[in-house]
Motif scaffolding. Structure first.
Motif, PDB file in Angstrom:
ATOM      1  N   ILE A 185     -12.336  18.229   2.495  1.00 44.90           N
ATOM      2  CA  ILE A 185     -12.548  17.899   4.313  1.00 44.90           C
ATOM      3  C   ILE A 185     -10.811  16.745   4.496  1.00 44.90           C
ATOM      4  O   ILE A 185     -10.565  16.167   5.589  1.00 44.90           O
ATOM      5  CB  ILE A 185     -13.544  17.077   4.597  1.00 44.90           C
ATOM      6  CG1 ILE A 185     -14.420  18.489   4.557  1.00 44.90           C
ATOM      7  CG2 ILE A 185     -13.594  16.847   6.035  1.00 44.90           C
ATOM      8  CD1 ILE A 185     -15.945  18.614   4.657  1.00 44.90           C
ATOM      9  N   LEU A 186     -11.178  15.718   2.982  1.00 47.73           N
ATOM     10  CA  LEU A 186     -10.550  14.061   2.933  1.00 47.73           C
ATOM     11  C   LEU A 186      -8.829  14.652   3.162  1.00 47.73           C
ATOM     12  O   LEU A 186      -8.620  14.310   3.429  1.00 47.73           O
ATOM     13  CB  LEU A 186     -10.364  13.633   1.676  1.00 47.73           C
ATOM     14  CG  LEU A 186     -12.304  13.177   1.408  1.00 47.73           C
ATOM     15  CD1 LEU A 186     -12.134  12.515   0.217  1.00 47.73           C
ATOM     16  CD2 LEU A 186     -11.976  12.257   2.996  1.00 47.73           C
ATOM     17  N   GLU A 187      -8.424  15.721   2.822  1.00 45.79           N
ATOM     18  CA  GLU A 187      -7.225  16.345   2.429  1.00 45.79           C
ATOM     19  C   GLU A 187      -6.924  16.365   4.638  1.00 45.79           C
ATOM     20  O   GLU A 187      -5.666  16.095   4.845  1.00 45.79           O
ATOM     21  CB  GLU A 187      -6.810  17.727   1.748  1.00 45.79           C
ATOM     22  CG  GLU A 187      -6.958  17.155   0.758  1.00 45.79           C
ATOM     23  CD  GLU A 187      -5.490  16.558   0.086  1.00 45.79           C
ATOM     24  OE1 GLU A 187      -4.623  16.856   1.087  1.00 45.79           O
ATOM     25  OE2 GLU A 187      -6.092  15.449  -0.962  1.00 45.79           O
ATOM     26  N   LEU A 188      -7.608  17.028   4.655  1.00 46.21           N
ATOM     27  CA  LEU A 188      -7.817  17.651   6.844  1.00 46.21           C
ATOM     28  C   LEU A 188      -7.944  16.006   7.116  1.00 46.21           C
ATOM     29  O   LEU A 188      -6.566  16.184   7.720  1.00 46.21           O
ATOM     30  CB  LEU A 188      -8.512  18.939   7.344  1.00 46.21           C
ATOM     31  CG  LEU A 188      -8.715  20.654   6.634  1.00 46.21           C
ATOM     32  CD1 LEU A 188      -9.876  20.848   6.958  1.00 46.21           C
ATOM     33  CD2 LEU A 188      -7.250  20.945   6.965  1.00 46.21           C
ATOM     34  N   ALA A 189      -8.496  16.106   7.176  1.00 46.36           N
ATOM     35  CA  ALA A 189      -9.079  14.377   7.632  1.00 46.36           C
ATOM     36  C   ALA A 189      -7.628  13.300   7.972  1.00 46.36           C
ATOM     37  O   ALA A 189      -7.028  13.388   6.885  1.00 46.36           O
ATOM     38  CB  ALA A 189     -10.154  14.261   7.365  1.00 46.36           C
ATOM     39  N   LYS A 190      -7.532  11.945   8.751  1.00 45.63           N
ATOM     40  CA  LYS A 190      -7.014  11.229   8.866  1.00 45.63           C
ATOM     41  C   LYS A 190      -7.000  10.229   8.409  1.00 45.63           C
ATOM     42  O   LYS A 190      -8.020   9.140   9.214  1.00 45.63           O
ATOM     43  CB  LYS A 190      -6.660  11.170  10.014  1.00 45.63           C
ATOM     44  CG  LYS A 190      -5.818  12.559  10.986  1.00 45.63           C
ATOM     45  CD  LYS A 190      -5.618  11.178  12.222  1.00 45.63           C
ATOM     46  CE  LYS A 190      -4.532  13.096  13.445  1.00 45.63           C
ATOM     47  NZ  LYS A 190      -5.666  13.741  13.455  1.00 45.63           N
ATOM     48  N   VAL A 191      -6.760   9.682   6.982  1.00 49.26           N
ATOM     49  CA  VAL A 191      -7.451   9.199   6.306  1.00 49.26           C
ATOM     50  C   VAL A 191      -6.354   7.390   5.743  1.00 49.26           C
ATOM     51  O   VAL A 191      -4.909   7.849   5.450  1.00 49.26           O
ATOM     52  CB  VAL A 191      -7.765   9.325   4.624  1.00 49.26           C
ATOM     53  CG1 VAL A 191      -8.319   8.332   3.810  1.00 49.26           C
ATOM     54  CG2 VAL A 191      -8.880  10.821   4.587  1.00 49.26           C
ATOM     55  N   THR A 192      -6.139   6.658   6.578  1.00 48.09           N
ATOM     56  CA  THR A 192      -5.525   5.712   5.928  1.00 48.09           C
ATOM     57  C   THR A 192      -7.011   4.455   5.077  1.00 48.09           C
ATOM     58  O   THR A 192      -7.545   4.280   5.119  1.00 48.09           O
ATOM     59  CB  THR A 192      -5.288   4.524   7.349  1.00 48.09           C
ATOM     60  OG1 THR A 192      -6.634   4.026   7.818  1.00 48.09           O
ATOM     61  CG2 THR A 192      -4.652   5.842   8.274  1.00 48.09           C
ATOM     62  N   ASP A 193      -5.042   3.057   4.413  1.00 50.14           N
ATOM     63  CA  ASP A 193      -5.822   3.030   3.212  1.00 50.14           C
ATOM     64  C   ASP A 193      -6.115   1.354   4.226  1.00 50.14           C
ATOM     65  O   ASP A 193      -5.180   1.481   4.816  1.00 50.14           O
ATOM     66  CB  ASP A 193      -4.652   2.815   1.950  1.00 50.14           C
ATOM     67  CG  ASP A 193      -4.671   4.365   1.126  1.00 50.14           C
ATOM     68  OD1 ASP A 193      -6.473   4.102   0.854  1.00 50.14           O
ATOM     69  OD2 ASP A 193      -4.285   4.460   1.114  1.00 50.14           O
ATOM     70  N   LYS A 194      -7.401   1.036   3.318  1.00 49.87           N
ATOM     71  CA  LYS A 194      -7.102  -0.412   4.201  1.00 49.87           C
ATOM     72  C   LYS A 194      -7.446  -1.907   2.920  1.00 49.87           C
ATOM     73  O   LYS A 194      -8.438  -1.553   2.822  1.00 49.87           O
ATOM     74  CB  LYS A 194      -8.185  -0.194   5.076  1.00 49.87           C
ATOM     75  CG  LYS A 194      -8.772  -2.099   6.238  1.00 49.87           C
ATOM     76  CD  LYS A 194     -10.432  -1.607   6.453  1.00 49.87           C
ATOM     77  CE  LYS A 194     -10.839  -2.813   7.275  1.00 49.87           C
ATOM     78  NZ  LYS A 194     -12.275  -2.503   7.563  1.00 49.87           N
ATOM     79  N   PRO A 195      -6.491  -2.498   3.039  1.00 52.70           N
ATOM     80  CA  PRO A 195      -6.968  -3.537   1.639  1.00 52.70           C
ATOM     81  C   PRO A 195      -8.263  -4.096   2.048  1.00 52.70           C
ATOM     82  O   PRO A 195      -8.155  -5.153   3.184  1.00 52.70           O
ATOM     83  CB  PRO A 195      -5.227  -4.210   1.072  1.00 52.70           C
ATOM     84  CG  PRO A 195      -4.482  -3.307   2.622  1.00 52.70           C
ATOM     85  CD  PRO A 195      -5.348  -2.783   3.156  1.00 52.70           C
TER      86      PRO A 195
END
Length: 470
Positions: A424-434
């Motif tokens: 699912i994480l591969e399909l979702a829009k995941v952005t890194d947040k410091p």
């Protein structure tokens, strides 16, 4: 075989299955033919016992076997024909009237029984590519590494014997005998026990009583076991320890050099730093994953609404509730001590059970649609990791898991869950947040884990999301 629906309300199913007397007779006849060549009856040559004689001798017992087999086969056939997906093993209700049972066994009545079960719901999965998630991340700095090495030095203190009185942080080596009402109690005696003053490793009053002692002192110390102490005989009791001080030693921080590094099993100070950095990065990556996984599961739970099999929810709730009440009993606490009531706790834990079942069914559906599977190699790896947790009992633990399918399934379930989550994480829009270290390790309910520096171990799975998958 004839199948009739008697109840199809919601996910509940009740089927009436009728197996005709003629079919039972055919099954009985086939079974008697099998026995004919094996039965040994006085007065008849092996393999030559007439079927009718076998019917007279074994008819009722063989018919009981035939009925049992007929129920097993026809129930499976009924579910297959109807393409039902039971949420759990269907309950079979056989006739209870003795007269009817006798007629069935005598071959003069049809066999009619009831199948009761709940079916898995139809799960419509959202477009997973529309999910937007933030993944917290925290880089490892040189300052982090320096602080970690300072903690390593602090936990590898050298101790030097001293003549003066024992102070906080000193190590006092003692012999002691604990007595309750003048009698020594089990587990209350030790020889050459090292006690670091101020570490809080003993019951209230014990370390305080050692403050100021010197090598060679003999002293009686009063201490009290906590009310929540697991052993009932000692819980809340005041006891006396007769102590002989063997040595008082003060701590000395070791020098950070290659010699110290070798004492830790590495070659140099540089290698200590590299090892510390790698472990901290792995630990923070794990914490980051747990955070984004928690948010993902929250979103999935909120975005899907479908009817849940009541029995699955009830079973999940009961498993949770049994553990909760067991933990309270062991800690000698009440729901009021935890700031709640039994009714409110039941409501909260039923919500958790509902969430677990919904997410379990949803993740199973996503995994099934996308042919996500767990390999034997992955299960074996998990089994090896579990075995390592029981040094000296490796063979027993291995045999237990290999001979207990349910336990092996418990190893497989979190692997499956993680693979579906990764998909699912591969399909979702995941952005890194410091984020800060404190925020990275903050409790999901808002409390910060102040001991975040010591998280260099396996965090395990989110305890609110334990699923069992097929």
């Amino acid at each position: 075989m004839n199948v009739t629906e008697t109840n199809t309300e919601g996910l509940h199913r009740e089927l009436k299955v009728v197996v005709g007397a003629d079919e039972l007779e055919q099954r009985l006849s086939s079974r008697l033919d099998e026995l004919k060549g094996k039965a040994k009856i006085k007065g008849f040559r092996p393999g030559h016992v007439p079927k009718e004689h076998l019917r007279k001798v074994y008819g009722r017992s063989v018919m009981a076997e035939v009925v049992q087999q007929a129920v097993a086969e026809t129930s499976r056939e009924a579910l297959t024909q109807r393409e039902e997906r039971p949420a759990f093993q269907p309950k079979v209700a056989l006739p209870e009237d003795e007269g009817e049972i006798n007629q069935i066994f005598e071959g003069t009545a049809d066999l009619a029984y009831t199948l009761t079960f709940e079916v898995l719901p139809k799960v419509e999965v959202m477009d997973l590519s529309t999910l937007e998630l933030e993944r917290p991340s925290t880089a490892v700095t040189d300052k982090d590494i320096d602080e970690a090495i300072d903690r390593i030095l602090a936990t590898n203190q050298n101790y030097k014997p001293k003549d003066g009185a024992a102070e906080k942080a000193d190590r006092v080596t003692i012999d002691f005998v604990g007595k309750l009402d003048g009698e020594a109690f089990e587990g209350g005696t030790a020889q050459d026990a090292p006690i670091t003053l101020g570490a809080g490793g003993f019951i209230p009053g014990f370390e305080e009583g050692l403050m100021g002692v010197k090598t060679g002192d003999e002293k009686a110390i009063e201490a009290t076991f906590p009310d929540a102490y697991p052993e009932a005989k000692l819980a809340g009791k005041a006891v006396q320890f007769e102590v002989t001080v063997k040595e008082v030693a003060s701590p000395e921080t070791p020098t950070l050099d290659d010699e110290f590094a070798k004492s830790l099993g590495v070659e140099s100070v540089a290698q200590i730093r590299e090892t510390v950095k790698t472990r901290m990065e792995q630990d923070r990556d794990m914490a980051s994953r747990l955070k984004v996984k928690r948010v993902l599961l929250d979103k999935l739970n909120e975005s899907h609404a479908f009817e849940l099999p009541p029995t699955l929810v009830d079973n999940e709730f009961q498993a949770i509730w049994d553990q909760v009440t067991k933990d309270l009993e062991q800690s000698k606490k009440t729901f009021e001590d935890e700031g709640t009531t039994e009714d409110k706790a039941k409501e909260d834990y039923r919500d958790i059970a509902t969430r677990r079942v919904r997410l379990g069914l949803l993740l199973s559906e996503i995994g099934s649609r996308n042919e996500i599977t767990v390999t034997d190699e992955e299960v074996n790896k998990a089994l090896i990791e579990r075995i390592r947790q029981f040094p000296g009992q490796e063979r027993q633990v291995y045999d237990f898991y290999r001979n207990t399918p349910e336990a092996l399934a418990e190893l497989r379930a979190p692997i499956y869950e993680d693979k579906v989550v990764d998909y699912i994480l591969e399909l979702a829009k995941v952005t890194d947040k410091p984020v800060s270290v404190e925020d990275l390790y903050a409790d999901p309910d808002g409390d910060h884990d102040h001991d975040h520096h010591h998280h260099d171990h396996d965090h395990g799975h989110d305890h609110d999301h334990g699923h069992k998958h097929d």
